[in-house]
Design an enzyme around this catalytic site. Structure first.
Site, PDB file in Angstrom:
ATOM      1  N   GLY A  29       0.847  -1.203   0.000  1.00 14.43           N
ATOM      2  CA  GLY A  29       0.000   0.000   0.000  1.00 14.43           C
ATOM      3  C   GLY A  29       0.875   1.243   0.000  1.00 14.43           C
ATOM      4  O   GLY A  29       2.104   1.161   0.090  1.00 14.43           O
ATOM      5  N   SER A  30       0.241   2.398  -0.079  1.00 16.12           N
ATOM      6  CA  SER A  30       1.006   3.641  -0.224  1.00 16.12           C
ATOM      7  C   SER A  30       1.799   3.981   1.037  1.00 16.12           C
ATOM      8  O   SER A  30       2.917   4.504   0.951  1.00 16.12           O
ATOM      9  CB  SER A  30       0.068   4.789  -0.600  1.00 16.12           C
ATOM     10  OG  SER A  30      -0.943   4.956   0.374  1.00 16.12           O
ATOM     11  N   GLY A  84       0.477  -1.011   6.457  1.00 15.80           N
ATOM     12  CA  GLY A  84      -0.613  -0.051   6.558  1.00 15.80           C
ATOM     13  C   GLY A  84      -1.912  -0.750   6.902  1.00 15.80           C
ATOM     14  O   GLY A  84      -1.946  -1.957   7.165  1.00 15.80           O
ATOM     15  N   ALA A  85      -2.994   0.003   6.903  1.00 18.70           N
ATOM     16  CA  ALA A  85      -4.326  -0.575   7.136  1.00 18.70           C
ATOM     17  C   ALA A  85      -5.368   0.371   6.553  1.00 18.70           C
ATOM     18  O   ALA A  85      -5.102   1.554   6.348  1.00 18.70           O
ATOM     19  CB  ALA A  85      -4.578  -0.786   8.624  1.00 18.70           C
ATOM     20  N   ASP A  86      -6.523  -0.184   6.292  1.00 19.81           N
ATOM     21  CA  ASP A  86      -7.636   0.638   5.804  1.00 19.81           C
ATOM     22  C   ASP A  86      -8.465   1.182   6.956  1.00 19.81           C
ATOM     23  O   ASP A  86      -9.054   2.257   6.844  1.00 19.81           O
ATOM     24  CB  ASP A  86      -8.497  -0.192   4.846  1.00 19.81           C
ATOM     25  CG  ASP A  86      -7.670  -0.662   3.660  1.00 19.81           C
ATOM     26  OD1 ASP A  86      -7.157   0.196   2.933  1.00 19.81           O
ATOM     27  OD2 ASP A  86      -7.508  -1.884   3.494  1.00 19.81           O
ATOM     28  N   GLU A 105      -0.331 -10.553   3.305  1.00 19.22           N
ATOM     29  CA  GLU A 105      -0.151  -9.681   4.474  1.00 19.22           C
ATOM     30  C   GLU A 105      -0.482 -10.425   5.766  1.00 19.22           C
ATOM     31  O   GLU A 105       0.211 -10.287   6.781  1.00 19.22           O
ATOM     32  CB  GLU A 105      -1.039  -8.437   4.346  1.00 19.22           C
ATOM     33  CG  GLU A 105      -0.548  -7.468   3.286  1.00 19.22           C
ATOM     34  CD  GLU A 105      -1.515  -6.329   3.028  1.00 19.22           C
ATOM     35  OE1 GLU A 105      -1.047  -5.263   2.594  1.00 19.22           O
ATOM     36  OE2 GLU A 105      -2.726  -6.490   3.239  1.00 19.22           O
ATOM     37  N   LYS A 123      -7.787   6.843   9.393  1.00 15.95           N
ATOM     38  CA  LYS A 123      -8.063   5.404   9.400  1.00 15.95           C
ATOM     39  C   LYS A 123      -8.592   4.918  10.751  1.00 15.95           C
ATOM     40  O   LYS A 123      -9.005   3.764  10.878  1.00 15.95           O
ATOM     41  CB  LYS A 123      -6.778   4.627   9.075  1.00 15.95           C
ATOM     42  CG  LYS A 123      -6.061   5.046   7.788  1.00 15.95           C
ATOM     43  CD  LYS A 123      -6.735   4.484   6.584  1.00 15.95           C
ATOM     44  CE  LYS A 123      -6.006   4.753   5.281  1.00 15.95           C
ATOM     45  NZ  LYS A 123      -4.753   4.067   5.143  1.00 15.95           N
TER      46      LYS A 123
HETATM   47  O1  LIG Z   1      -4.087  -3.632   3.208  1.00 13.57           O
HETATM   48  C1  LIG Z   1      -3.456  -3.018   2.381  1.00 13.57           C
HETATM   49  C2  LIG Z   1      -3.109  -3.563   1.052  1.00 13.57           C
HETATM   50  O2  LIG Z   1      -3.698  -4.817   0.845  1.00 13.57           O
HETATM   51  C3  LIG Z   1      -2.986  -1.643   2.685  1.00 13.57           C
HETATM   52  O3  LIG Z   1      -2.166  -1.689   3.800  1.00 13.57           O
HETATM   53  C4  LIG Z   1      -4.171  -0.773   2.956  1.00 13.57           C
HETATM   54  O4  LIG Z   1      -5.019  -0.815   1.821  1.00 13.57           O
HETATM   55  C5  LIG Z   1      -3.767   0.681   3.249  1.00 13.57           C
HETATM   56  O5  LIG Z   1      -3.241   1.240   2.089  1.00 13.57           O
HETATM   57  P1  LIG Z   1      -2.695   2.726   2.049  1.00 13.57           P
HETATM   58  O6  LIG Z   1      -1.487   2.774   2.914  1.00 13.57           O
HETATM   59  O7  LIG Z   1      -2.380   2.956   0.586  1.00 13.57           O
HETATM   60  O8  LIG Z   1      -3.784   3.642   2.543  1.00 13.57           O
END
Ligand SMILES: O=C(CO)[C@H](O)[C@H](O)COP(=O)(O)O
Length: 236
Positions: A29-30, A84-86, A105, A123
């Site tokens: 993820g970013s 990261g996480a959503d 992951e 988040k």
């Molecule tokens: O779970 C993930 C990828 O599968 C990412 O960690 C999650 O989507 C967060 O992404 P970002 O750092 O771009 O907000």
């Protein structure tokens, strides 16, 4: 402050957790990409670590950054995963998989002694579910699996539409493992444990994006007077 600046601040703080000789899980993820970029700088300056990437995208980024890589076959136990996480709730339960890498992951996080999540403040939620929950399924039997997933969701007290994730080209998105993703728009998940148990019992479900009992800490970057303010949760 932009989300990108906050993500960078969280990633930079996480680099400070890395010690010489560590075996690392490298998230996707970013935000995780910023961590990989910054970690690469410290590796080029002399830090010795090995990393297990959680996606092909992260593998390429880590190689470009000069981070030595290994696999869970050669290195089955990791010291620390940074990802990261959503969404993250006060119990450090997560929704992950917005980038489609949830299966690797979760395997990497489960192989790690510690998992520290890096996120911007947006988040943080009281109740998981605003972000659609990714559910990874095998293509075979998709119609039947989708019905069974919908029934499992209802049985655990949730409801909402299931959508097959599409890529930028409009075709179904395929994970690194060649699977599909159903995104469940549940709005609210009152009992994440019950939903997690119900989903893993459905044949055809490979994995879901509820990460429960895996994160040991979190680094949250929030905006305060135009500056990033770091809040840590758990052991981070
Ligand atoms: O779970 C993930 C990828 O599968 C990412 O960690 C999650 O989507 C967060 O992404 P970002 O750092 O771009 O907000």
């Amino acid at each position: 402050m932009s989300p990108a600046e906050l993500k960078r601040a969280a990633a930079a703080r996480a680099v400070g957790l890395v010690e010489d000789g560590m075996r690392l899980g490298l998230g996707t993820g970013s935000t995780a990409a910023l961590f990989v970029e910054l970690l690469g700088e410290t590796v080029r300056a002399g830090l010795s670590v090995v990393g297990v990437p959680t996606s092909e995208a992260t593998r390429k980024a880590a190689q470009a950054a000069g981070i030595p890589l290994t696999t869970l076959d050669d290195t089955p136990e990791l010291d620390l995963t940074i990802d990261g996480a959503d969404e993250i709730d006060p119990q450090l339960r997560l929704i992950k998989g917005g980038g489609g890498a949830l299966l690797r992951e979760k395997i990497v996080a489960a192989a790690s002694r510690r998992m520290v999540v890096i996120v911007d403040g947006a988040k943080r939620v009281e109740t998981l579910g605003r972000f659609p929950l990714p559910i990874e399924v095998v293509p075979f039997g998709l119609g039947a699996t989708t019905r069974a997933v919908a029934a499992a969701i209802r049985a655990s007290g949730c409801d909402g539409p299931l959508t097959i994730r599409k890529g930028a080209d409009g075709a179904p998105f395929l994970t690194d493992g060649g699977h599909l993703i159903l995104d469940a728009g549940l709005a609210r998940i009152p009992d994440p444990e019950a939903l997690a148990h119900a989903l893993v019992a459905v044949p055809g479900v490979v994995e879901h994006g509820l990460f429960i009992g895996l994160a040991t800490g979190a680094i949250v970057a929030e905006a305060a007077d135009g500056q990033p303010r770091i809040v840590t949760l758990g052991a981070a």
